[in-house]
Every structure is written in C-alpha cells, then in structure tokens.
Design a protein around this motif. Sequence first.
Motif, mmCIF file in Angstrom:
data_model
loop_
_atom_site.group_PDB
_atom_site.id
_atom_site.type_symbol
_atom_site.label_atom_id
_atom_site.label_comp_id
_atom_site.label_asym_id
_atom_site.label_seq_id
_atom_site.Cartn_x
_atom_site.Cartn_y
_atom_site.Cartn_z
ATOM 1 N N GLU A 58 5.306 48.624 52.255
ATOM 2 C CA GLU A 58 4.903 49.639 52.458
ATOM 3 C C GLU A 58 3.692 50.042 50.523
ATOM 4 O O GLU A 58 2.766 51.024 50.377
ATOM 5 N N ASP A 59 4.104 49.258 49.068
ATOM 6 C CA ASP A 59 3.406 49.101 48.610
ATOM 7 C C ASP A 59 2.085 48.250 48.621
ATOM 8 O O ASP A 59 1.371 48.361 48.226
ATOM 9 N N ARG A 61 0.530 48.155 51.671
ATOM 10 C CA ARG A 61 -0.431 49.414 52.447
ATOM 11 C C ARG A 61 -1.261 50.355 51.068
ATOM 12 O O ARG A 61 -2.625 51.188 50.928
ATOM 13 N N GLU A 62 -0.255 50.791 50.073
ATOM 14 C CA GLU A 62 -0.669 51.172 49.210
ATOM 15 C C GLU A 62 -2.252 50.927 48.631
ATOM 16 O O GLU A 62 -2.117 51.555 48.156
ATOM 17 N N GLU A 106 11.786 48.503 58.238
ATOM 18 C CA GLU A 106 11.430 49.174 58.544
ATOM 19 C C GLU A 106 11.901 50.038 59.304
ATOM 20 O O GLU A 106 11.404 51.570 59.686
ATOM 21 N N GLN A 188 -3.168 45.131 59.772
ATOM 22 C CA GLN A 188 -2.933 46.507 59.527
ATOM 23 C C GLN A 188 -4.123 46.719 59.132
ATOM 24 O O GLN A 188 -4.762 48.081 59.882
#
Length: 548
Positions: A58-59, A61-62, A106, A188
């Motif tokens: 998630e880091d 994607r952020e 995840e 992604q």
Amino acid sequence: MVIGVDFGTLSGRAVVVRVADGTELASAVHPYRHGVVSAALPGSDIPLPPDTALQIPEDYREVLRQTVPKALAASGVPAERVIGIGTDFTACTVLPATADGTPLCELPGLADRPHAYPKLWKHHAAQPEADDINATAHERGEPWLARYGGRISSEWEFAKGLQVLREDPEIYRRTERWIEAADWIIWQLCDRETRNVCTAGYKGIHQDGEWPSRDYLAALHPEFAGFAEEKISHPLAQLGARAGGLGARAAAWTGLPEGIAVAVGNVDAHVTAAAARAVEPGQMLAVMGTSTCHVMNSDHLADVPGMCGVVRDGIVPGLWGYEAGQSGVGDIFGWFADTGVPADYTAEAERLGIDVHELLSRRAAAQPVGAHGLVALDWHSGNRSVLVDHDLSGVIAGLTLATRPEEVYRALVEATAFGTRTIVGAFTDAGVPVRELTVAGGLIRNTFILQTYADVLRRPLNVIGSDQGPALGSAIHAAVAAGAYPDIRAASAAMGNVHRDVYRPDPRRADRYDELFAVYTDLHDHFGRGGSDALHRLRRIRNAAAAR
C-alpha cells in the motif's frame, strides 16, 4: 509532457518532464509510511529474523496518489497534456501475489505471515538458499551460471522464492504469481500483467529465451520444480515498449487521463542510463545511493566474474547490458554518522548549519591520503560484486586510540571507492573495457566522495545533470512508449542530461591510493576468497544467538 515515477528504498518521487528536451518542470516526493520493515511486522512485537527486509504494497500505491498530483499541480501543466507515464523500482524487490495481482499480505488471515510480504532488494536472509542454488548449478554444469559471474545472489528472485518454500510452504503454494515490484506496479497502473526483459534477465535467471529447467529446480526441492513455469513465466516485453493504457483506477489515483501510455517496467539503475546519456558501449553508469549499481552496455558477450548478470537487451534493445553492484554504500556512511559520532560533532554540525555527513566530509578532506592509517572492507551489507556473498560483513583495519571519527568516515568512503575499482578491474580483465564513468544518485551532492572516487579510480567522472535521475529515465521511457521517439537511444540523446569530466584525478593522491588499494585487495581476498572464514563464522554465531 510525460511523467516518471521512481520507487526507491525509503520513498517514491514523481517528476514532470518536457518531451522535447527533457526539462524537468516539477517534482514531488512521498516517504513510505512503513519504510523498510526489518524489526517486526506492522502491529506486531514479534522480532523478524536477521537480514529480513520487507515492505508494504500500500505504500507503493500511496506514492502514486500523492506524488503525481502534487508534481502535476506544481508544474502548472494541464493533465490532458500528459501523453505517458513510466516507472522504475529497486530490484530485486519481489512479492507473492494471486493470479489477479493481489499481494498475499493483503489477503484475510495472512497479515501476520512475513513471507506474504514483498521482499526488498536488501533482504539477505536467503543466503543459504543462494548457496544451494550455486552449488547445485556448479555440480550440474548449468550453462546460465556464467552469465552471472558464476554466482547467483541471495537478493535475486530464485533464492528468495526457495526461502519461502522452505520456511512457509503454505505461502509458497498460495503464491500464484511471484513478481518483481517493477512489474507489479505496472499491473496496478494498466490493469494487466506484464514482465520486462530487464528484471527477468538480471533477477530471474532468464537467458536465451529459457528459464532454469524443471530438473535443476527439482534438485533444489521437489516442490520447486515448477517455480519458473508456474509462478514467473510470462511473455517478456522490451524496454521502452507500451505496457498498456492507464486504467480507470490508476487514473483516479493520479489525476491523469485514462488510456495514456504506460511504459514497460524497469529497474532504477538501468532506467537511469538513458537519463545520463550512458547508453553506448563502454559507458559505465554508477548509481550511488544507499547501495551502488553499476550498469554498462557492450556490443559483445563475455564472462565477467562476480557480475549480477549480463542480459541481451537488458538496458537498451540491441546491446548486451552488464550489471554489477555494491550492496552497501550510502547505507554504510549513514550507519556511521548515526552510531559512531560523538555529541560534540553533532553540536558543531548544528552550529554550522550543516549535517553530520558534511562535517565529517570537510574534516576528512583536510587530511592527506593515508594519514589515518586505515583500510576498510565495504561489506556491511555483504558483497554483491565481485564475491556475491551476503554472509560477509564489514572490516576496519588499523584502528588506534588516536583514530578520529572523520578518519573512520574517510576509510569507509575509500572502501566503497576501492569496491568500485575492483568491479571496473573485473570488467577490464574480462575484455569489456570501461571507456568512461558517469555517476548519478543521491551521493553526487558530496564533492569529497566524488573526488575520492576520481582519485581512487584514476579516471575523470561525468555527473548526471539531474537530481532525479531514475525518475527522469522513467519519463524518457514513457516518451518512447508514447511514440514521441523511435527508441531509447534517440530519446536519451534529446532528453538526457550529463556534465562531462566534472571530477578529475589528482596524480599524487592517486599514487597514494594505489598503495591503500593494494592493502584493500589483500584483505578482500583474505576474508572473501578463502584465506579465512572468520566473517562467516561470526555470522553463524550471530544468527544462532538471535534464534535462541
């Protein structure tokens, strides 16, 4: 306009670049919330094993959500003028995922399983697996081994995958795709899986159109036989090609138009070659940051001992791309500045308005070469090239009660320069000449470090003309993917930026460094080539103590 996004070890950054000439209009940086996960998983107090280095998907994607909109806003460029986006990643950073690209960490019930997370490039806990991979390949005479200088690193895909199988078979069996983060982030962005020739070749042992055979992999572990064909095999895309169009989800994250070109994934050092105009045969690029990666093209194939790999089309299509590296450089300097400097040094740095690195560099530069009486081995994170052994550790020889912090710092800087000289010598001895050397990365701001390298190497250094080399290189690849240039070499000539011969060697200092390099080589061969196994024994003692 195009956008390049660089995913580093601790943060990601985006840069907005003009296609016509490579002008960087604006950039933005976002640190990973979790950084490098090496002590314990988020929300857990259970210690992770030694040499573990994980990250949180998630880091990543952020970074897209934060940096691209901010850089675009700062540039003043309307989003509709952007024609493509390119990315690069540290490598080998690899993660287990399902068939639709969901990271295993995840999935419900797997957040407490370390092997369900991405393994960062500096995850070195798979050294036993790398040793077995190498021993078995030598016993069987596997032809691909020579392409990697005779040794596969614990940092690469197969060693990390074998570690997962041995230590958490359930996670291994649930892994449907074992994928480099360089390719996962493209998934992604454009909602389709792709694999690039760069990571497949250097990190995935893909040579001459083939992966290691089932028979070889079964010799490592019966369940490992299908690792290549079941978990990593996928049609490979050329660098600079279009991976697909930006998907609706990623368009919402970034604020960019849906459908613009997404370039095929790439590795940070390799993509920087285009930004530094170092894409022709004999032009070595050293990307100097937490670690250093050395990449260079050649028009011919040779066996260079201790290399990370030689791959056809691995940097630009049509040439053989060579890679070598040092697992610790800036990390070593940072370790010493954080742990080896007394309070009065920190206070003086604050009084002068500089950081501790600059203070140590100023003091070190004031000393004559060799006055400290020290030689160090730059193996604090193991040795990537030319020994390919991450069970090695750092050494500082010559310490006395009169040794000052700046002298140790200087010896560590010199050690990393000696490591680069060893790598350059390996290329030269193997018949792959290094005609010029260009440097890039975060360490190029330190004049003391770069002058030391010029003196140790006895050659002038070119310096990239960008503070965001990987991101600029990714933007150059995006321009090619969008059709603005016919190939990477043409785009590099138009959009790259380099200053030539910025640092020149001083002959007198170079002579003194020849003496120190001879001592370095003695210690290098003694501890690294079988003269003593003391460092390996110390590692085993440490790991055994940590396991109690």
